[in-house]
Write an enzyme that holds these catalytic residues in place. Structure first.
Site, PDB file in Angstrom:
ATOM      1  N   CYS A 185      56.223 -12.446 -13.415  1.00 35.09           N
ATOM      2  CA  CYS A 185      55.612 -12.031 -12.152  1.00 35.09           C
ATOM      3  C   CYS A 185      55.651 -10.521 -11.982  1.00 35.09           C
ATOM      4  O   CYS A 185      54.824  -9.952 -11.277  1.00 35.09           O
ATOM      5  CB  CYS A 185      56.302 -12.718 -10.985  1.00 35.09           C
ATOM      6  SG  CYS A 185      58.081 -12.415 -10.876  1.00 35.09           S
ATOM      7  N   GLU A 204      59.173 -16.863  -3.633  1.00 30.66           N
ATOM      8  CA  GLU A 204      58.897 -15.761  -4.566  1.00 30.66           C
ATOM      9  C   GLU A 204      57.638 -16.146  -5.324  1.00 30.66           C
ATOM     10  O   GLU A 204      57.663 -17.027  -6.191  1.00 30.66           O
ATOM     11  CB  GLU A 204      60.065 -15.571  -5.528  1.00 30.66           C
ATOM     12  CG  GLU A 204      59.871 -14.434  -6.515  1.00 30.66           C
ATOM     13  CD  GLU A 204      60.380 -13.097  -6.010  1.00 30.66           C
ATOM     14  OE1 GLU A 204      60.254 -12.106  -6.742  1.00 30.66           O
ATOM     15  OE2 GLU A 204      60.918 -13.044  -4.885  1.00 30.66           O
TER      16      GLU A 204
END
Length: 473
Positions: free
Chosen positions: A262, A228
Site C-alpha cells: 500500500c 487501513e
C-alpha cells in the site's frame, strides 16, 4: 476451498472456511478466557508473548516455506517471518510504560474537592481481517498490541494466502495461556463478515471497497473500526535532486514486493530540468531488474500473488497507452511456468484521467509525469481520492520537507520513499479514502484498544438537593 499457487498457477492447497456458527463458537471461547488474560499485569502478558516470540523463531523452518508458497517470493518472506518476533518483543517491552502513563491517578479538577483517576479498560474481543500482500505481518500488526492491551483476538487472514496459518497456529498452541485468547482462522469473505458481528473492535487492512463494507457493518454493530485502505502514493522529484539517485529511489520504492504494497510509489512527478537524465537512469535501472524465475532464490521481484491483480495491472497499462501514454519499458504480464509476472514498467505522457493515475495499481508500474512549476506538481500529487503516504526527493531535506508539508497524505518520506514500511514509531492519519480510525503506528497502536473509564471522587461533602433550591439563585 481450493487455493492457487502464485508460482505455478495450480490450485494445490485447500482450506475449510469457518461459517457463521463456527465463528460465533470461536468468539465465545476467546471471550471466556479474556477476563483472566486482562487480569494479568502487562508484564505478565508480556512474558507470555515473549515465549511466543521464541516459539516462532524456533519454527521458522516451517513458517517460511508456507509463507513462500503463499506469496511466490523468497527473501521477503524470510524478512517478514523473521521480523514478527521483533514486533512482539518491542510491544512486550514498551507497552507496560505506555499503559502506566495512560492511567492517571488522583488528578485535580476545577472543583477543589473533586479528583479524578483514569482507568484503561481493554476491549474484550478484537477482530482483525488482513490482506494477502504481507500475510503474516499484517495478520499480526494489530493482534500483538491488542493482546498486550489485555484483549482476546480473532484473526481472519486472506483466503488468497492461508498456508502460513497452520504452522503459525502450531506455535500459538504450544503456549496454553496464549492459545486461550488468540485464534487465527481460515476463512473467506463470508467468514470475515460473520466475524464483525462477534467482536467489540474490528481492524481491517485491504481495499477501499471491502473496507467500506467492514466500516458499515461496524457502524451497524456500534463498534469502532480501524481501516487501513488503499493508496496512490505520489513522489515529487525536485529540480535540485540528483537524477540518478532519485531514479534509484523511485524504482525501489515502486517495485519492491512486485509493487504489492500500500505504501508503494505509484506516481512520479519530476521537474523538467532533470527529466531527461532521470528517465534515462530509471529506464536503465528498471531494465536491469530480474524476475525471480525460474529460480526463486535469484532476481529481484516475484509473481503477482493474486491473479486478479495481474489482470488489473494489465488493464491499467493498456488503458493508459490507449489514451496517449508512451510505454518506455515493460508493459506485458507474462505467464512463466503458470506464474504471472510483470517486469518493471515505465510510462510517460500519461493523461491525468487514465486509470493508472486514479486507481491503486499494486504492481511494478511507474507512471512518470514531467512538470514545469512546483505548484503544478503539488496540485497533481494532491489530485486523488487517496492520501495514505507520499514522498519528496530534493537536493536537501529542508527543501523537500517544505514541499512535503503541502501534500495531502498521512506520511511523507523525505529524500526517500515508502519509509512507513521501515519504521513504526511515527503516528499518522490516513487522508481521504485511505482509511479511518486511530493510527496503528506509534503509541496509538496500543492505546486504541482501550476504553477510558473515569473514576471521579468527591473528597468533600456531596451536595444536597437544597443547594439547588430556586430561592438560592
Amino acid at each position: 476451498m481450493k487455493i492457487r499457487n502464485p508460482r505455478t498457477g495450480i490450485a494445490d492447497y485447500d482450506i475449510a472456511p469457518l461459517d457463521a456458527d463456527a465463528v460465533a463458537d470461536e468468539a465465545k471461547r476467546l471471550r471466556a478466557a479474556q477476563k483472566d488474560w486482562a487480569a494479568k499485569t502487562p508484564e505478565e502478558r508480556g512474558t507470555v508473548l515473549l515465549q511466543w516470540a521464541d516459539a516462532i523463531e524456533a519454527h521458522l523452518g516451517a513458517i517460511i516455506p508456507a509463507l513462500t508458497a503463499d506469496t511466490g517470493r523468497g527473501g521477503i518472506s524470510k524478512i517478514e517471518a523473521a521480523g514478527v518476533p521483533g514486533q512482539i518483543r518491542r510491544w512486550a517491552s514498551m507497552a507496560p510504560q505506555l499503559m502506566a502513563d495512560g492511567q492517571l491517578v488522583d488528578q485535580p479538577t476545577s472543583v477543589p474537592t473533586i479528583i479524578t483517576s483514569t482507568r484503561l479498560v481493554p476491549y474484550e474481543l478484537v477482530g482483525a481481517i488482513s490482506p494477502w500482500n504481507f500475510p503474516m505481518t499484517l495478520a499480526l500488526i494489530d493482534a500483538i498490541p491488542a493482546l498486550m492491551a489485555g484483549s482476546a483476538v480473532l484473526v481472519k487472514p486472506s483466503e488468497v494466502t492461508p498456508r502460513f496459518i497452520k504452522p503459525l497456529m502450531d506455535t500459538v498452541k504450544r503456549i496454553p495461556e496464549l492459545n486461550a485468547v488468540l485464534s487465527i482462522i481460515e476463512g473467506d469473505g463470508a467468514t470475515g463478515a460473520a466475524m464483525v458481528d462477534q467482536v467489540d473492535y474490528v481492524c481491517f487492512t485491504g481495499s477501499v471497497a471491502t473496507g467500506r463494507k467492514v466500516g458499515e457493518s461496524a457502524a451497524q454493530a456500534f463498534i469502532p473500526a480501524s481501516l487501513e485502505l488503499g493508496g496512490k502514493d505520489p513522489m515529487i522529484v525536485l529540480a535540485s535532486a540528483d537524477p540518478e539517485k532519485a531514479a534509484a529511489t523511485a524504482l525501489r520504492a515502486s517495485i519492491v514486493n512486485t509493487g504489492q504494497a500500500c505504501q508503494s510509489i505509484e506516481r512520479v512527478y519530476v521537474a523538467r530540468e532533470i527529466a531527461a537524465p532521470f528517465l534515462a537512469s530509471l529506464t536503465v535501472q528498471a531494465e536491469a531488474v530480474e524476475l525471480n524465475y525460474p529460480n526463486i532464490n535469484q532476481g529481484h521481484i516475484g509473481p503477482f500473488i493474486f491473479e486478479k491483480q495481474a489482470e488489473i495491472a494489465q488493464h491499467q497499462i493498456d488503458d493508459a497507452v490507449s489514451k496517449g501514454a508512451k510505454l518506455i519499458t515493460g508493459g506485458t504480464v507474462e505467464n512463466l511456468g503458470g506464474g504471472l509476472y510483470l517486469r518493471p514498467t515505465i510510462l510517460t505522457d500519461v493523461p491525468p484521467d487514465a486509470d493508472i493515475m486514479r486507481e491503486e495499481n499494486f504492481g511494478p508500474v511507474i507512471p512518470v509525469v514531467i512538470y514545469d512549476q512546483i505548484e503544478q506538481a503539488i496540485a497533481q500529487a494532491n489530485d486523488s481520492i487517496f492520501g495514505l503516504s507520499a514522498a519528496v526527493v530534493g537536493g536537501c531535506a529542508t527543501e523537500a520537507e517544505r514541499i512535503g508539508t503541502r501534500l495531502k497524505a498521512g506520511a511523507v518520506s523525505i529524500n526517500d520513499g515508502s519509509l512507513t514500511s521501515m519504521v513504526w514509531e511515527a503516528e499518522k492519519s490516513s487522508f481521504g479514502y485511505s482509511g479511518l480510525g486511530a493510527s496503528r503506528m506509534g503509541a496509538s497502536g496500543l492505546m486504541r484498544f482501550f476504553r477510558k473509564q473515569a473514576l471521579i471522587r468527591q473528597t468533600g461533602e456531596a451536595a444536597r438537593i437544597e443547594a439547588f433550591a430556586e430561592e438560592n439563585f
